[in-house]
Write a protein that holds these residues in place. Structure first.
Motif, PDB file in Angstrom:
ATOM      1  N   GLU A  58     -11.704 -34.985 -23.207  1.00  0.00           N
ATOM      2  CA  GLU A  58     -11.901 -33.967 -22.185  1.00  0.00           C
ATOM      3  C   GLU A  58     -10.975 -34.130 -20.987  1.00  0.00           C
ATOM      4  O   GLU A  58     -10.537 -33.150 -20.394  1.00  0.00           O
ATOM      5  CB  GLU A  58     -13.361 -33.980 -21.706  1.00  0.00           C
ATOM      6  CG  GLU A  58     -14.335 -33.398 -22.716  1.00  0.00           C
ATOM      7  CD  GLU A  58     -15.725 -33.231 -22.138  1.00  0.00           C
ATOM      8  OE1 GLU A  58     -15.863 -33.285 -20.898  1.00  0.00           O
ATOM      9  OE2 GLU A  58     -16.656 -33.045 -22.930  1.00  0.00           O
ATOM     10  N   ARG A  59     -10.661 -35.368 -20.623  1.00  0.00           N
ATOM     11  CA  ARG A  59      -9.827 -35.579 -19.434  1.00  0.00           C
ATOM     12  C   ARG A  59      -8.414 -35.018 -19.602  1.00  0.00           C
ATOM     13  O   ARG A  59      -7.758 -34.667 -18.619  1.00  0.00           O
ATOM     14  CB  ARG A  59      -9.778 -37.073 -19.074  1.00  0.00           C
ATOM     15  CG  ARG A  59     -10.956 -37.550 -18.226  1.00  0.00           C
ATOM     16  CD  ARG A  59     -10.839 -39.028 -17.909  1.00  0.00           C
ATOM     17  NE  ARG A  59     -11.104 -39.823 -19.100  1.00  0.00           N
ATOM     18  CZ  ARG A  59     -12.301 -40.316 -19.423  1.00  0.00           C
ATOM     19  NH1 ARG A  59     -13.333 -40.083 -18.630  1.00  0.00           N
ATOM     20  NH2 ARG A  59     -12.466 -41.026 -20.519  1.00  0.00           N
ATOM     21  N   THR A  60      -7.904 -34.958 -20.832  1.00  0.00           N
ATOM     22  CA  THR A  60      -6.532 -34.475 -21.036  1.00  0.00           C
ATOM     23  C   THR A  60      -6.489 -33.006 -21.459  1.00  0.00           C
ATOM     24  O   THR A  60      -5.415 -32.478 -21.758  1.00  0.00           O
ATOM     25  CB  THR A  60      -5.798 -35.333 -22.084  1.00  0.00           C
ATOM     26  OG1 THR A  60      -6.485 -35.268 -23.334  1.00  0.00           O
ATOM     27  CG2 THR A  60      -5.699 -36.787 -21.633  1.00  0.00           C
ATOM     28  N   THR A  61      -7.608 -32.340 -21.460  1.00  0.00           N
ATOM     29  CA  THR A  61      -7.651 -30.917 -21.791  1.00  0.00           C
ATOM     30  C   THR A  61      -6.989 -30.097 -20.683  1.00  0.00           C
ATOM     31  O   THR A  61      -7.186 -30.365 -19.495  1.00  0.00           O
ATOM     32  CB  THR A  61      -9.111 -30.456 -21.964  1.00  0.00           C
ATOM     33  OG1 THR A  61      -9.696 -31.161 -23.058  1.00  0.00           O
ATOM     34  CG2 THR A  61      -9.183 -28.968 -22.243  1.00  0.00           C
ATOM     35  N   ILE A  62      -6.210 -29.097 -21.082  1.00  0.00           N
ATOM     36  CA  ILE A  62      -5.520 -28.251 -20.106  1.00  0.00           C
ATOM     37  C   ILE A  62      -5.543 -26.795 -20.564  1.00  0.00           C
ATOM     38  O   ILE A  62      -5.930 -26.488 -21.689  1.00  0.00           O
ATOM     39  CB  ILE A  62      -4.040 -28.664 -19.923  1.00  0.00           C
ATOM     40  CG1 ILE A  62      -3.297 -28.591 -21.275  1.00  0.00           C
ATOM     41  CG2 ILE A  62      -3.909 -30.022 -19.293  1.00  0.00           C
ATOM     42  CD1 ILE A  62      -1.804 -28.546 -21.145  1.00  0.00           C
ATOM     43  N   ARG A  63      -5.064 -25.936 -19.682  1.00  0.00           N
ATOM     44  CA  ARG A  63      -4.682 -24.573 -20.042  1.00  0.00           C
ATOM     45  C   ARG A  63      -3.193 -24.468 -19.769  1.00  0.00           C
ATOM     46  O   ARG A  63      -2.745 -24.753 -18.656  1.00  0.00           O
ATOM     47  CB  ARG A  63      -5.465 -23.529 -19.249  1.00  0.00           C
ATOM     48  CG  ARG A  63      -6.949 -23.514 -19.553  1.00  0.00           C
ATOM     49  CD  ARG A  63      -7.636 -22.313 -18.903  1.00  0.00           C
ATOM     50  NE  ARG A  63      -7.279 -21.073 -19.567  1.00  0.00           N
ATOM     51  CZ  ARG A  63      -7.901 -20.585 -20.649  1.00  0.00           C
ATOM     52  NH1 ARG A  63      -8.912 -21.251 -21.191  1.00  0.00           N
ATOM     53  NH2 ARG A  63      -7.513 -19.446 -21.192  1.00  0.00           N
TER      54      ARG A  63
END
Length: 280
Positions: free
Chosen positions: A2-7
């Motif tokens: 989750e910490r490296t999730t982006i848009r």
């Protein structure tokens, strides 16, 4: 993680780490291996209409080969970035349209490669750039990225303004940071006076954060990715480490980045993008 999730360009991606176009991204088997080892986006090798045997960095089987793979991976919920080259504006538009119809989420116009520079000359002047990119933008629905030449003759701010006007969401830029750069990750501080540290950093500055920047080059570990994010990159592309280690390099770098974010108290990579400060 989750910490490296982006848009990126408005597209939700499960990681800010991805492969660079080229290594392990031309044949179906190696593309599927990448998709198995890494949950983030997969970048296809740059392709043209009929395929190329030379130069080696652009050797590919043609756009229909990649379109077929894209349709399979799209059905599995995988985010694909299709990379486009061509020796004419018409070819670039046709390739981009074919990938768009196949379900790629982001189309990367590889206008930085010598093959395109020597035939189409998209960065010869602003009108050429506007013509090439504008035609593609008018034909495709996917988010649009443009790979910028490392040695850009045009004014970066003018290029950024043109990208904004043409609804180019992403600029792929060189992560050419100084080799002696010292950055304290705990404080996000670089030693020395304020200055532009890389093409990616500079483009983040002139675009005022309105265009997502992807940093390519020099990403061999989680720390490299962390520093690139601090300088303004929303995503990073991995090349050399992928060649040396294989598909597992992407997952390793993603895990290392995730660990550094946790260690420094960040819930999301978005919290550090563009947050670099200078000590001088």
């Amino acid at each position: 993680m989750e910490r490296t999730t982006i848009r990126l360009g408005g597209v939700a991606l499960s990681s800010s780490v991805m492969n660079a176009s080229g290594p392990h991204s031309a044949e179906k088997a190696e593309i599927f291996e990448l998709s198995t080892h890494h949950g983030g986006a997969i970048v296809f090798k740059s392709c043209n209409i009929a395929g190329l045997e030379a130069p080696d960095n652009l050797k590919n089987r043609g756009v229909e080969h990649f379109a077929g793979i894209a349709r399979e991976l799209d059905a599995r919920g995988k985010s694909i970035i299709g990379s486009v080259v061509g020796n004419s504006e018409d070819e670039i538009v046709k390739v981009a349209t074919a990938l768009d119809r196949a379900g790629v989420k982001i189309i990367e116009l590889n206008l930085a490669d010598d093959y395109v520079q020597n035939s189409v000359a998209p960065f010869a002047n602003m009108e050429r750039l506007k013509s090439v990119v504008g035609r593609v933008r008018g034909e495709v629905q996917a988010a649009l990225a443009v790979k910028v030449p490392p040695r850009l003759a045009l004014d970066p701010r003018a290029v950024a303004d043109l990208f904004k006007a043409l609804r180019v969401a992403i600029a792929v830029c060189a992560n050419d940071l100084p080799k002696d750069l010292e950055v304290d990750l705990a404080t996000g501080t670089a030693q020395g006076a304020p200055r532009t540290l890389s093409q990616a950093h500079g483009f983040y500055q002139v675009s005022e954060g309105l265009i997502d920047v992807v940093a390519v080059g020099g990403i061999n570990g989680g720390r490299d990715a962390y520093v690139a994010h601090l300088t303004g990159a929303r995503a990073v592309q991995v090349g050399s480490a992928l060649i040396k280690e294989g598909a597992g390099a992407l997952g390793r770098i993603d895990r290392e980045l995730d660990g550094l974010l946790e260690a420094h108290g960040h819930a999301s990579v978005g919290e550090i993008i563009g947050q670099l400060r200078f000590a001088g």
